[in-house]
Each structure stands twice: as structure tokens, then as C-alpha cells.
Design a protein around this motif. Structure first.
Motif, PDB file in Angstrom:
ATOM      1  N   ARG A   1     -76.650  17.296  38.210  1.00 45.60           N
ATOM      2  CA  ARG A   1     -76.213  18.485  37.474  1.00 45.60           C
ATOM      3  C   ARG A   1     -76.580  19.751  38.240  1.00 45.60           C
ATOM      4  O   ARG A   1     -75.764  20.685  38.372  1.00 45.60           O
ATOM      5  CB  ARG A   1     -76.844  18.497  36.082  1.00 45.60           C
TER       6      ARG A   1
ATOM      7  N   SER B   1     -74.325  20.160  41.302  1.00 42.79           N
ATOM      8  CA  SER B   1     -73.003  20.649  40.894  1.00 42.79           C
ATOM      9  C   SER B   1     -73.057  22.137  40.571  1.00 42.79           C
ATOM     10  O   SER B   1     -72.179  22.910  40.978  1.00 42.79           O
ATOM     11  CB  SER B   1     -72.524  19.863  39.676  1.00 42.79           C
ATOM     12  N   GLU B   2     -74.097  22.555  39.862  1.00 43.69           N
ATOM     13  CA  GLU B   2     -74.255  23.973  39.536  1.00 43.69           C
ATOM     14  C   GLU B   2     -74.455  24.808  40.805  1.00 43.69           C
ATOM     15  O   GLU B   2     -73.920  25.909  40.924  1.00 43.69           O
ATOM     16  CB  GLU B   2     -75.443  24.152  38.591  1.00 43.69           C
TER      17      GLU B   2
END
Length: 124
Positions: A42, A45-46
Motif C-alpha cells: 500500500r 503504491s501511494e
């Protein structure tokens, strides 16, 4: 013989309890590892999204548009360029005169033996 059987039974129970505890710890650690991997994915991806946003916001066309709209900046032009010429230091080590303000296109600096720069025209 009964004593030996009792000791072996206790060792067997302790071994079984140890095995159950080790399996529980392995499962708990596996779940923690999977959560950490999901958080890392996560965050990666951020990070990629932020990098794309940073490149978009720093695009030269956008920066130029913001500079002209918000800051009222305009491209440089030789006709409006002001050049400040610092005076040459005198023998006493002080300034030889006031700073001269020149307008117009920038040219190569004159050699030190050349005559002093002309005084600028007064502004209206």
C-alpha cells in the motif's frame, strides 16, 4: 516400570503442548508478516502516486503558467534587463564611486583598463 511410564507420559504431554504453542506462534507471525507486506504494498503504491503527482505539478508548462498568472512574472527581454555594475575598488580599499545602473542588452564586461561606464539615463 510404572514410574518410567509416568515420566514418559509427562514428557510426551510437555512435548505436545510445546508443539501446539510453536504452531500457534508460527501462525501468529505469519499473519503479522502478511499484514506488514500488505502495508508495504500500500505504501509503495501511494509513493508511486505521489511521484506521478509531483512530476505533474512540477511540469515546466504548469510552472510557467503559474508564474505568469499568480506571480505576474514575464519572460526576460533584453530591452528591460537591468544590470548593476559594481565600482572598482580604489587604492585605499574603499569604493571608487556609486553603483551604476545600466539598461539594455547585456554585453561582455569591458576590460579593467577601459574607460568607466557611462552614466545611465534618468528614468521617467
Amino acid at each position: 516400570m510404572t514410574r518410567l511410564n509416568l515420566v514418559l507420559l509427562l514428557v510426551l504431554l510437555a512435548s505436545a503442548l510445546s508443539l501446539v504453542h510453536q504452531q500457534y506462534e508460527a501462525r501468529r507471525l505469519f499473519v503479522a508478516l502478511e499484514r506488514a507486506n500488505a502495508a508495504a504494498d500500500r505504501l509503495a503504491s501511494e509513493h508511486e502516486q505521489l511521484q506521478v503527482q509531483k512530476r505533474t505539478l512540477a511540469a515546466p508548462a504548469r510552472v510557467q503558467q503559474l508564474a505568469s498568472e499568480r506571480l505576474q512574472m514575464r519572460p526576460i527581454h533584453p530591452g528591460i534587463t537591468e544590470v548593476l555594475a559594481l565600482p572598482v575598488a580604489g587604492a585605499a580599499g574603499g569604493a571608487a564611486g556609486p553603483v551604476q545602473r545600466l539598461q539594455g542588452p547585456v554585453t561582455a564586461p569591458a576590460p579593467a583598463s577601459a574607460t568607466p561606464l557611462a552614466q545611465p539615463e534618468p528614468r521617467p
